[in-house]
Design a protein around this motif. Structure first.
Motif, short mmCIF file in Angstrom:
data_model
loop_
_atom_site.label_atom_id
_atom_site.label_comp_id
_atom_site.label_asym_id
_atom_site.label_seq_id
_atom_site.Cartn_x
_atom_site.Cartn_y
_atom_site.Cartn_z
N LEU A 20 8.44 -5.77 0.97
CA LEU A 20 6.99 -5.89 0.91
C LEU A 20 6.44 -5.05 -0.23
N SER A 21 5.38 -5.55 -0.85
CA SER A 21 4.71 -4.84 -1.92
C SER A 21 3.25 -4.60 -1.55
N CYS A 22 2.72 -3.48 -1.98
CA CYS A 22 1.32 -3.15 -1.80
C CYS A 22 0.77 -2.72 -3.14
N ALA A 23 -0.04 -3.57 -3.74
CA ALA A 23 -0.61 -3.30 -5.05
C ALA A 23 -2.05 -2.83 -4.90
N ALA A 24 -2.37 -1.73 -5.56
CA ALA A 24 -3.70 -1.14 -5.47
C ALA A 24 -4.50 -1.39 -6.74
N SER A 25 -5.79 -1.59 -6.58
CA SER A 25 -6.71 -1.67 -7.71
C SER A 25 -7.98 -0.93 -7.35
N GLY A 26 -8.67 -0.40 -8.35
CA GLY A 26 -9.88 0.35 -8.11
C GLY A 26 -9.66 1.83 -7.84
N PHE A 27 -8.43 2.21 -7.65
CA PHE A 27 -8.04 3.60 -7.47
C PHE A 27 -6.56 3.71 -7.75
N THR A 28 -6.07 4.91 -7.84
CA THR A 28 -4.65 5.13 -8.06
C THR A 28 -4.04 5.83 -6.85
N PHE A 29 -2.77 5.56 -6.63
CA PHE A 29 -2.07 6.13 -5.48
C PHE A 29 -1.81 7.62 -5.60
N ASP A 30 -1.94 8.17 -6.79
CA ASP A 30 -1.50 9.54 -7.06
C ASP A 30 -2.06 10.57 -6.09
N ASP A 31 -3.30 10.40 -5.67
CA ASP A 31 -3.95 11.40 -4.82
C ASP A 31 -4.12 10.93 -3.38
#
Length: 124
Positions: A20-31
């Motif tokens: 499974l993949s979870c792609a984020a937009s509008g923010f970054t996963f870093d924090d």
């Protein structure tokens, strides 16, 4: 716009694998802490796995430990859930979620953003 999009679900036989993949937009996963949750019909949504941005620690529910692996690709702003040795009991809608608190949590209220979910069906 903040958005999480899951993909990779499908129908597999018991013992098979899915990623499974979870792609984020509008923010970054870093924090953020990124968690995977699942919900089977008639059951409460439960935590499956989580990866913490604070120290990179990973966590797994006892039911999937040793079979599932969570990982992240910061360059792609994407988190993955590799699922091996799938069982019929793994059948559920799988959701990814992001929490501003970088520490992992199993509580749903700790997560600020949710994807729409992807169906995983494991046949006997």
């Amino acid at each position: 716009e903040v958005q999480l999009v899951e993909s990779g679900g499908g129908l597999v036989q018991a013992g098979g694998s899915l990623r499974l993949s979870c792609a984020a937009s509008g923010f970054t996963f870093d924090d953020y802490a990124i968690g995977w949750f699942r919900q089977a019909p008639g059951k409460e949504r439960e935590g499956v796995s989580c990866i913490s941005s604070s120290d990179g620690s990973t966590y797994y529910a006892d039911s999937v430990k040793g079979r599932f692996t969570i990982s992240s690709d910061n360059a792609k702003n994407t988190v993955y859930l590799q699922m091996n040795s799938l069982k019929p009991e793994d059948t559920a809608v799988y959701y990814c979620a992001a929490g501003r608190n970088p520490l992992c949590s199993w509580y749903l209220y700790e997560y600020d953003y949710w994807g729409q979910g992807t169906q995983v069906t494991v046949s006997s």
